[in-house]
Design a protein around this motif. Sequence first.
Motif, PDB file in Angstrom:
ATOM      1  N   LEU A 118       0.840  -1.205   0.000  1.00  0.00           N
ATOM      2  CA  LEU A 118       0.000   0.000   0.000  1.00  0.00           C
ATOM      3  C   LEU A 118       0.873   1.253   0.000  1.00  0.00           C
ATOM      4  N   PRO A 119       0.314   2.376  -0.457  1.00  0.00           N
ATOM      5  CA  PRO A 119       1.081   3.621  -0.400  1.00  0.00           C
ATOM      6  C   PRO A 119       1.163   4.204   1.014  1.00  0.00           C
ATOM      7  N   ASP A 120       2.291   4.850   1.293  1.00  0.00           N
ATOM      8  CA  ASP A 120       2.454   5.590   2.540  1.00  0.00           C
ATOM      9  C   ASP A 120       1.460   6.749   2.551  1.00  0.00           C
ATOM     10  N   LEU A 121       0.837   6.962   3.703  1.00  0.00           N
ATOM     11  CA  LEU A 121      -0.205   7.979   3.832  1.00  0.00           C
ATOM     12  C   LEU A 121       0.326   9.388   3.546  1.00  0.00           C
ATOM     13  N   PHE A 122       1.613   9.613   3.819  1.00  0.00           N
ATOM     14  CA  PHE A 122       2.170  10.963   3.674  1.00  0.00           C
ATOM     15  C   PHE A 122       2.999  11.137   2.405  1.00  0.00           C
ATOM     16  N   TRP A 142      -7.264   0.851  10.904  1.00  0.00           N
ATOM     17  CA  TRP A 142      -8.164   1.774  11.594  1.00  0.00           C
ATOM     18  C   TRP A 142      -8.921   2.584  10.535  1.00  0.00           C
ATOM     19  N   ALA A 143      -9.799   3.434  10.986  1.00  0.00           N
ATOM     20  CA  ALA A 143     -10.511   4.304  10.061  1.00  0.00           C
ATOM     21  C   ALA A 143     -10.902   5.595  10.758  1.00  0.00           C
ATOM     22  N   SER A 144     -11.068   6.634   9.970  1.00  0.00           N
ATOM     23  CA  SER A 144     -11.431   7.947  10.527  1.00  0.00           C
ATOM     24  C   SER A 144     -12.923   8.017  10.855  1.00  0.00           C
ATOM     25  N   TRP A 145     -13.692   7.118  10.229  1.00  0.00           N
ATOM     26  CA  TRP A 145     -15.144   7.191  10.374  1.00  0.00           C
ATOM     27  C   TRP A 145     -15.633   6.407  11.577  1.00  0.00           C
TER      28      TRP A 145
ATOM     29  N   ALA B   4      -4.896   3.060   7.208  1.00  0.00           N
ATOM     30  CA  ALA B   4      -6.181   3.754   7.197  1.00  0.00           C
ATOM     31  C   ALA B   4      -7.072   3.136   6.121  1.00  0.00           C
ATOM     32  N   ASP B   6      -9.797   4.044   4.114  1.00  0.00           N
ATOM     33  CA  ASP B   6     -10.536   5.271   3.829  1.00  0.00           C
ATOM     34  C   ASP B   6     -10.751   5.514   2.353  1.00  0.00           C
ATOM     35  N   ALA B  10      -6.271   9.859   1.289  1.00  0.00           N
ATOM     36  CA  ALA B  10      -5.241  10.231   2.255  1.00  0.00           C
ATOM     37  C   ALA B  10      -5.550  11.556   2.956  1.00  0.00           C
ATOM     38  N   VAL B  12      -8.248  12.827   3.992  1.00  0.00           N
ATOM     39  CA  VAL B  12      -9.171  12.676   5.113  1.00  0.00           C
ATOM     40  C   VAL B  12      -8.494  11.970   6.295  1.00  0.00           C
ATOM     41  N   ALA B  13      -7.626  11.012   5.987  1.00  0.00           N
ATOM     42  CA  ALA B  13      -7.018  10.209   7.053  1.00  0.00           C
ATOM     43  C   ALA B  13      -5.834  10.894   7.727  1.00  0.00           C
ATOM     44  N   ARG B  14      -5.083  11.679   6.951  1.00  0.00           N
ATOM     45  CA  ARG B  14      -3.829  12.277   7.436  1.00  0.00           C
ATOM     46  C   ARG B  14      -3.945  13.056   8.747  1.00  0.00           C
ATOM     47  N   ILE B  28      -2.187   3.963   3.544  1.00  0.00           N
ATOM     48  CA  ILE B  28      -3.580   4.231   3.194  1.00  0.00           C
ATOM     49  C   ILE B  28      -4.095   3.136   2.258  1.00  0.00           C
ATOM     50  N   ASP B  29      -5.265   2.604   2.611  1.00  0.00           N
ATOM     51  CA  ASP B  29      -5.899   1.551   1.808  1.00  0.00           C
ATOM     52  C   ASP B  29      -7.229   2.093   1.283  1.00  0.00           C
TER      53      ASP B  29
END
Lengths: 145, 176
Positions: A118-122, A142-145, B4, B6, B10, B12-14, B28-29
């Motif tokens: 998966l890609p790095d979030l940043f 995890w999830a933001s929702w 994440a 989401d 990204a 929204v999750a960051r 991020i997934d």
Amino acid sequence: MQPIALTVEGVPVDGSVLEDENKVLVPLDRFCEVVRAEVKVLDGLPYPAVCKGDLCIPLNAADVADTVLVSGKTLVYLDALTEPLSLRVQTYTDRIEVKMVDSTSGLGPGQKPPVITLPDLFTGESISSSDYLGRKVVFYMWASW
Amino acid sequence: MVIAQDAQGAEVARPWVEQAGGTYRALIDQENQVGKAYGLKYVPVGILLDETGQLVRSVNSVNIDNEDFRSELERWAGGDPVPAWMEGSAPALQDLTPEEEEADARFQLGVILLKQAKKDEAIDQFRAAMVLDPENWLIRKQLWAIESPDAFYTGDVDYAWQKEQVSREAELIGKK
């Protein structure tokens, strides 16, 4: 050489011993009975093989001594069987617990799950779980929702 | 490291990871790849691998806020033998059912539509996916979060709203 309590899925395998350097030896016939494997003599081979399903593991092949004869009983090094039979060995100070892993069922202990890439979030850099071989790794979904 | 789940991407999750001040790596997934490959339908979930890439615990829900679990995790990471984790049963790796497969396809389309800022069309796809696979909370709750962000992103998560939403959707799911 000293006796050690060893169980397979909770079933005791009497006569198991601990050698120097913490190598574990189990009685061949009894151990195979408990893990539902067969001891077979294959054509042309001087030593027996441990067979389960389609798989046969010849013992003492390639000049490696997998077995030891102790007072007329054949003991086999547990190490020789763990990987081919998909066993999971948990060593405690006073006992050894062996678990059988069903390699087809999925996502339990001892199994290798699908690789995660998966890609790095940043940074967006592609990261793979296989990059972390040699290290312990914890993924937390995890999830933001 | 954290993953994440989401569909909104990204951006929204960051902020959540930034706010947590995490020093761990974050992934991020967006397309629910892990959920699909592992047959998972909810979060939070822990995937614990040893040096050989083998699981040391069933892939299952984890409560990272639980102190006992965290200290077990730290001891294991520090070299102790694998503890007797509290763990549920391991999910099976199996092929998706036709409904799950279609739900996933609609979810993927929804993600693409979201990226194109076609929010209403995305919601239609997520809703169709939810009807096909209603027990998949990775799909269902993302639909809710996109459709009704106020219930998720302002203050605490509104669980009373979620309960009502389940009963509102019961009829929709029953009709499929």
